[in-house]
Design a protein around this motif. Structure first.
Motif, mmCIF file in Angstrom:
data_model
loop_
_atom_site.group_PDB
_atom_site.id
_atom_site.type_symbol
_atom_site.label_atom_id
_atom_site.label_comp_id
_atom_site.label_asym_id
_atom_site.label_seq_id
_atom_site.Cartn_x
_atom_site.Cartn_y
_atom_site.Cartn_z
ATOM 1 N N UNK A 166 0.812 -1.221 0.000
ATOM 2 C CA UNK A 166 0.000 0.000 0.000
ATOM 3 C C UNK A 166 0.846 1.271 0.000
ATOM 4 N N UNK A 167 2.165 1.134 -0.115
ATOM 5 C CA UNK A 167 3.047 2.305 -0.069
ATOM 6 C C UNK A 167 2.626 3.432 -1.025
ATOM 7 N N UNK A 168 2.215 3.119 -2.272
ATOM 8 C CA UNK A 168 1.898 4.207 -3.210
ATOM 9 C C UNK A 168 0.681 5.045 -2.811
ATOM 10 N N UNK A 169 -0.183 4.547 -1.934
ATOM 11 C CA UNK A 169 -1.379 5.319 -1.561
ATOM 12 C C UNK A 169 -1.345 5.763 -0.104
ATOM 13 N N UNK A 170 -0.205 5.576 0.565
ATOM 14 C CA UNK A 170 -0.088 5.985 1.960
ATOM 15 C C UNK A 170 0.817 7.199 2.069
ATOM 16 N N UNK A 171 0.276 8.273 2.620
ATOM 17 C CA UNK A 171 1.056 9.494 2.844
ATOM 18 C C UNK A 171 1.347 9.600 4.343
ATOM 19 N N UNK A 172 2.609 9.448 4.743
ATOM 20 C CA UNK A 172 2.937 9.512 6.159
ATOM 21 C C UNK A 172 2.649 10.894 6.749
ATOM 22 N N UNK A 173 2.297 10.895 8.004
ATOM 23 C CA UNK A 173 2.037 12.144 8.716
ATOM 24 C C UNK A 173 3.266 13.057 8.640
ATOM 25 N N UNK A 174 3.036 14.327 8.267
ATOM 26 C CA UNK A 174 4.128 15.292 8.152
ATOM 27 C C UNK A 174 4.859 15.263 6.830
ATOM 28 N N UNK A 175 4.446 14.389 5.908
ATOM 29 C CA UNK A 175 5.073 14.269 4.589
ATOM 30 C C UNK A 175 4.140 14.765 3.502
ATOM 31 N N UNK A 176 4.717 15.276 2.427
ATOM 32 C CA UNK A 176 3.948 15.643 1.239
ATOM 33 C C UNK A 176 4.016 14.560 0.177
ATOM 34 N N UNK A 177 4.848 13.555 0.403
ATOM 35 C CA UNK A 177 5.017 12.463 -0.552
ATOM 36 C C UNK A 177 4.376 11.192 -0.021
ATOM 37 N N UNK A 178 4.131 10.263 -0.938
ATOM 38 C CA UNK A 178 3.671 8.938 -0.516
ATOM 39 C C UNK A 178 4.865 8.139 0.006
ATOM 40 N N UNK A 179 4.567 7.035 0.694
ATOM 41 C CA UNK A 179 5.644 6.168 1.166
ATOM 42 C C UNK A 179 6.439 5.599 -0.007
ATOM 43 N N UNK A 180 5.800 5.454 -1.167
ATOM 44 C CA UNK A 180 6.483 4.926 -2.350
ATOM 45 C C UNK A 180 7.340 5.974 -3.044
ATOM 46 N N UNK A 181 7.223 7.235 -2.633
ATOM 47 C CA UNK A 181 8.078 8.285 -3.175
ATOM 48 C C UNK A 181 9.292 8.542 -2.292
ATOM 49 N N UNK A 182 9.325 7.935 -1.115
ATOM 50 C CA UNK A 182 10.489 8.049 -0.243
ATOM 51 C C UNK A 182 11.585 7.105 -0.726
ATOM 52 N N UNK A 183 12.827 7.483 -0.514
ATOM 53 C CA UNK A 183 13.921 6.561 -0.788
ATOM 54 C C UNK A 183 13.917 5.463 0.279
#
Length: 215
Positions: A166-183
């Protein structure tokens, strides 16, 4: 340096790679190996119960101390679902795409302010009894389980190419990116899996004979 082998009770190569990154700095003396044995029936009623079921099965099959995790996404407006059913939410194919598509469809009419969700991970350690385990002086049987929670919200459409599930549709709290956009390195600092296994690391050291593991 003394090396102690630990088996990860999962056939998921992505998870093995991720946990090697997470545990490597925490416990340099651990060699984490993959598991190719039978998968047990995950009939627990919580993340913790399912993580322990998997770790017990891998420890029994290999004779090695085993770690396992059970994780998923818990959406507030769905009463915590998909929860422990996250991996098969979209049906018997157990496809990431099917799981994500169904979740997004279910949340179609839910306003952005009500799309709160958390990634949840239970991390378990099971050390088999007796001398069969590949321990360096370990104390015998032991079971420990820890929980990690990563709050955020569900996006309206997938974004990003990294991660899985579900990384591509989960935006962590305090982030503007999805989990799948994080390195990978960024995710390792924040994720529910990191939180759970960081909490479990002292128990791994203790159960496997901490005096033999480097600081």
């Amino acid at each position: 340096m003394t090396v102690t082998r630990l088996v990860l009770a999962s056939h998921n190569a992505h998870k093995l790679e991720e946990l090697r990154r997470i545990l490597g700095p925490l416990i340099p003396g651990i060699e984490l190996v993959g598991y190719n044995g039978p998968e047990p029936v995950e009939n627990g009623l919580s993340f913790e119960e399912n993580a322990l079921i998997k770790a017990r099965a891998a420890a029994a099959h290999t004779g090695l101390p085993a770690i396992a995790d059970d994780s998923g996404i818990a959406v507030d407006v769905l009463g915590g679902c998909p929860g422990i059913f996250s991996a098969r939410w979209g049906g018997p194919s157990r496809s990431d795409t099917a799981n994500v598509d169904l979740l997004l469809w279910q949340l179609t009419d839910v306003a952005d302010e009500h799309r709160a969700a958390s990634f949840v991970c239970a991390a378990a350690l099971v050390v088999p009894p007796g001398e069969g385990a590949d321990l360096t002086g370990g104390p015998g049987a032991g079971e420990v389980c820890e929980l990690g929670v990563w709050p955020g919200r569900v996006l309206r459409q997938p974004a990003g190419e990294h991660g899985f599930g579900y990384d591509p549709v989960f935006q962590p709290q305090g982030e503007q990116r999805s989990a799948a956009e994080l390195t990978g390195a960024e995710k390792d600092l924040l994720s529910h899996r990191t939180r759970a296994f960081s909490a479990l690391a002292p128990s791994i050291r203790s159960q496997l004979g901490g005096e033999h593991l480097p600081s």
